[in-house]
Design a protein around this motif. Structure first.
Motif, PDB file in Angstrom:
ATOM      1  N   VAL A 171      10.789   7.286 -76.039  1.00  0.00           N
ATOM      2  CA  VAL A 171      10.497   6.311 -77.100  1.00  0.00           C
ATOM      3  C   VAL A 171      10.395   4.913 -76.541  1.00  0.00           C
ATOM      4  O   VAL A 171       9.465   4.151 -76.862  1.00  0.00           O
ATOM      5  N   SER A 172      11.341   4.511 -75.698  1.00  0.00           N
ATOM      6  CA  SER A 172      11.322   3.155 -75.144  1.00  0.00           C
ATOM      7  C   SER A 172      10.111   2.944 -74.235  1.00  0.00           C
ATOM      8  O   SER A 172       9.467   1.880 -74.258  1.00  0.00           O
ATOM      9  N   GLN A 173       9.757   3.964 -73.467  1.00  0.00           N
ATOM     10  CA  GLN A 173       8.605   3.848 -72.577  1.00  0.00           C
ATOM     11  C   GLN A 173       7.296   3.764 -73.364  1.00  0.00           C
ATOM     12  O   GLN A 173       6.404   2.974 -73.033  1.00  0.00           O
ATOM     13  N   TYR A 174       7.190   4.528 -74.421  1.00  0.00           N
ATOM     14  CA  TYR A 174       5.979   4.509 -75.251  1.00  0.00           C
ATOM     15  C   TYR A 174       5.804   3.151 -75.939  1.00  0.00           C
ATOM     16  O   TYR A 174       4.708   2.577 -75.936  1.00  0.00           O
ATOM     17  N   LYS A 175       6.898   2.611 -76.495  1.00  0.00           N
ATOM     18  CA  LYS A 175       6.815   1.316 -77.181  1.00  0.00           C
ATOM     19  C   LYS A 175       6.500   0.193 -76.200  1.00  0.00           C
ATOM     20  O   LYS A 175       5.768  -0.749 -76.521  1.00  0.00           O
ATOM     21  N   ALA A 176       7.061   0.295 -74.996  1.00  0.00           N
ATOM     22  CA  ALA A 176       6.770  -0.727 -73.991  1.00  0.00           C
ATOM     23  C   ALA A 176       5.299  -0.709 -73.597  1.00  0.00           C
ATOM     24  O   ALA A 176       4.662  -1.757 -73.448  1.00  0.00           O
ATOM     25  N   ASN A 177       4.744   0.492 -73.436  1.00  0.00           N
ATOM     26  CA  ASN A 177       3.320   0.612 -73.097  1.00  0.00           C
ATOM     27  C   ASN A 177       2.429   0.063 -74.196  1.00  0.00           C
ATOM     28  O   ASN A 177       1.434  -0.616 -73.941  1.00  0.00           O
ATOM     29  N   MET A 178       2.800   0.358 -75.451  1.00  0.00           N
ATOM     30  CA  MET A 178       2.001  -0.127 -76.575  1.00  0.00           C
ATOM     31  C   MET A 178       2.037  -1.637 -76.659  1.00  0.00           C
ATOM     32  O   MET A 178       1.022  -2.293 -76.883  1.00  0.00           O
ATOM     33  N   ALA A 179       3.217  -2.207 -76.470  1.00  0.00           N
ATOM     34  CA  ALA A 179       3.348  -3.666 -76.524  1.00  0.00           C
ATOM     35  C   ALA A 179       2.580  -4.329 -75.400  1.00  0.00           C
ATOM     36  O   ALA A 179       1.898  -5.348 -75.589  1.00  0.00           O
ATOM     37  N   ASN A 180       2.669  -3.752 -74.207  1.00  0.00           N
ATOM     38  CA  ASN A 180       1.971  -4.310 -73.060  1.00  0.00           C
ATOM     39  C   ASN A 180       0.457  -4.240 -73.251  1.00  0.00           C
ATOM     40  O   ASN A 180      -0.273  -5.178 -72.925  1.00  0.00           O
ATOM     41  N   SER A 181      -0.031  -3.135 -73.818  1.00  0.00           N
ATOM     42  CA  SER A 181      -1.471  -2.991 -74.062  1.00  0.00           C
ATOM     43  C   SER A 181      -1.968  -4.018 -75.065  1.00  0.00           C
ATOM     44  O   SER A 181      -3.041  -4.603 -74.902  1.00  0.00           O
ATOM     45  N   SER A 182      -1.178  -4.260 -76.112  1.00  0.00           N
ATOM     46  CA  SER A 182      -1.577  -5.232 -77.138  1.00  0.00           C
ATOM     47  C   SER A 182      -1.638  -6.635 -76.567  1.00  0.00           C
ATOM     48  O   SER A 182      -2.561  -7.405 -76.840  1.00  0.00           O
ATOM     49  N   VAL A 183      -0.645  -6.970 -75.735  1.00  0.00           N
ATOM     50  CA  VAL A 183      -0.616  -8.307 -75.137  1.00  0.00           C
ATOM     51  C   VAL A 183      -1.793  -8.493 -74.199  1.00  0.00           C
ATOM     52  O   VAL A 183      -2.473  -9.529 -74.210  1.00  0.00           O
ATOM     53  N   GLN A 184      -2.058  -7.477 -73.369  1.00  0.00           N
ATOM     54  CA  GLN A 184      -3.166  -7.560 -72.424  1.00  0.00           C
ATOM     55  C   GLN A 184      -4.507  -7.689 -73.144  1.00  0.00           C
ATOM     56  O   GLN A 184      -5.362  -8.478 -72.752  1.00  0.00           O
TER      57      GLN A 184
END
Length: 499
Positions: A58-71
């Motif tokens: 869960v933490s890894q998935y949310k981190a990836n989603m947040a990073n993708s949105s920022v990028q």
């Protein structure tokens, strides 16, 4: 999302997103591990491992989603500061999501001058004065690869892909339409005068006007033959027409005034992409229908062949000609009328020439959707297929007539002379081209193999005729009575020979 499996293993690979979905499904209530394994198509032990690592996933998935949105936000705000590279799959899905498609500039669109087009449209009412809509015609040619598959293909499961040579069989098609939405029989130009698949006077009963040229090009003599035939038909109907043509090299201007019932009107140079109705959606519409028929044939027979290339080899020019006729019949009169309106041909249609509802390319888009489904089926999925527009518009620049300079006319002339002086070379070329595609069209084996059998059959026919008491039977019987004694037979050890 499709699940990918590794050959020889039962374990199914699940992406991070799928693992997150497993965790969410397990958190919604008391769901059995066995049930989750069935839903996600994997083993129970794999589900157990995922649930043990649920917090990490869960933490890894949310981190990836947040990073993708920022990028993504940074790229949108300042694209020059980021070296973003999207995969082909990402680009395909993005184009589908936002309805973006690649458009090929057709014909002479890039060279069309607005002032020339507008000046021509202003003079059209005076030029067309005295002609009914049904007597205002347009003629144009287009090249067509009649058995070419989309760029990306597929192989049946379990069968090793052997590649395949892209077919370069090309023909030229000529179409005639008028402002009333009527169509004339299309003309097909191919390289062989009498292909092998033309048997039993097939050429006389074709649904098209068939012409041959060594390179499948339109020539001035072919155009003259087409227009002369049309002129005779119009003369018998006591009807005169105005025919709009472009300035292609195969449309000689010295044909003007040659035909009693056809007045030729040549469009200004570099304006056909805006002034010629056939270039404004009619030909594209036809090609969508033709390619659809061809792909349906391929898909219907792929299971019976080792590769898709084997199916393509079974297609011959006679089949292609019949598909041309059927596809041309599918082009609607309303589509033709829209193209004439868009070209501003008729004075009373000038006001609606740019109304979106009169856009003929809407008809192309509607029919291309069905073609896209066939391309996806052929390619094994949308991600691996090319777009219908690319498949159809890839032929827009095929030459339909010889385009050369004064420097190479002698070489072309000598090649023509050599071909005429050696008829066996032309015959051999045609035979080689049709050796594969027409292999199924062979003469049936003879039921009578010797002269003795033939004479026995003739004797039976003679007895049959003598048993019939009618004048026709008596006449035929007398003929056989004369023929049979004349066909003396000498039997040898190996065969029978006529004396």
């Amino acid at each position: 999302m499709a699940l990918s499996t590794q050959k020889g293993k039962d374990r199914v690979y699940l992406s991070l997103k799928r693992k997150y979905e497993v965790v969410k499904a397990a958190g919604c209530g008391a769901v059995l591990i066995r049930k989750l394994a069935e839903v996600f198509g994997c083993s129970k032990s794999q589900i157990g491992v995922i649930l043990k690592k649920r917090n990490e996933i869960v933490s890894q998935y949310k981190a990836n989603m947040a990073n993708s949105s920022v990028q993504l936000k940074k790229i949108v705000d300042d694209p020059s500061q980021h070296d973003f590279r999207g995969s082909s799959g990402w680009l395909t899905k993005w184009k589908q999501r936002f309805n973006v498609k690649r458009i090929t500039i057709c014909g002479e669109y890039g060279d069309a001058r607005g002032e020339t087009v507008e000046s021509w449209k202003e003079r059209l009412p005076q030029i067309l004065d005295g002609y009914d809509r049904r007597d205002i015609w347009n003629m144009d040619e287009t090249g067509c690869f009649w058995k070419t598959l989309p760029d990306k293909g597929f192989a049946r499961k379990g069968v090793k892909c052997k590649g395949g040579k892209k077919s370069k069989q090309r023909m030229t098609l000529a179409f005639f339409v008028n402002a009333e939405g009527e169509k004339a029989m299309p003309a097909v130009i191919w390289k062989s005068e009498i292909p092998r698949c033309f048997k039993r006077n097939v050429k006389k009963n074709l649904p098209v006007c068939y012409y041959s040229q060594s390179k499948s090009w339109t020539t001035g003599s072919i155009l003259d033959s087409v227009l002369s035939s049309l002129n005779r038909k119009l003369s018998s109907q006591r009807r005169s027409i105005l025919l709009l043509l472009d300035n292609a090299g195969c449309h000689p201007h010295d044909l003007q005034g040659k035909y009693s019932n056809i007045k030729l009107l040549f469009l200004p140079p570099n304006t056909t992409s805006e002034l010629q109705p056939l270039d404004l959606g009619i030909i594209q519409n036809f090609k969508v229908f033709y390619k659809s028929r061809f792909l349906r044939y391929v898909l219907a027979r792929i299971e019976d062949c080792e590769t898709v290339t084997d199916v393509v080899k079974s297609v011959n020019i006679l089949m292609a000609i019949r598909w041309v006729s059927e596809a041309w019949k599918q082009v609607k009169p309303d589509t033709i009328k829209k193209c004439f309106r868009r070209a501003g041909i008729l004075a009373d249609d000038m006001a609606v020439a740019h109304i979106p509802d009169a856009d003929p390319f809407e008809d192309v888009d509607e029919n291309a959707a069905a073609l896209q489904e066939l391309i996806d089926a052929h390619s094994g999925g949308a991600e691996n297929s090319c777009h219908a527009e690319e498949y159809v518009e890839g032929e827009n620049y095929l030459p339909v007539c010889f385009i050369g300079s004064d420097d190479d006319w002698e070489e072309e002339f000598m090649e023509t002379l050599a071909a005429k002086s050696d008829p066996s070379s032309t015959e051999q070329e045609s035979d080689d081209d049709d050796e594969i595609v027409c292999i199924a069209e062979v003469d049936p084996p003879l039921k009578i193999s010797t002269f003795s059998e033939a004479l026995t059959q003739l004797e039976d026919v003679k007895l049959f005729l003598e048993s019939k008491n009618c004048a026709k039977a008596k006449r035929l019987g007398k003929i056989l009575t004369v023929l049979l004694p004349a066909a003396g037979v000498v039997q040898t050890k190996s065969s029978f020979e006529l004396t």
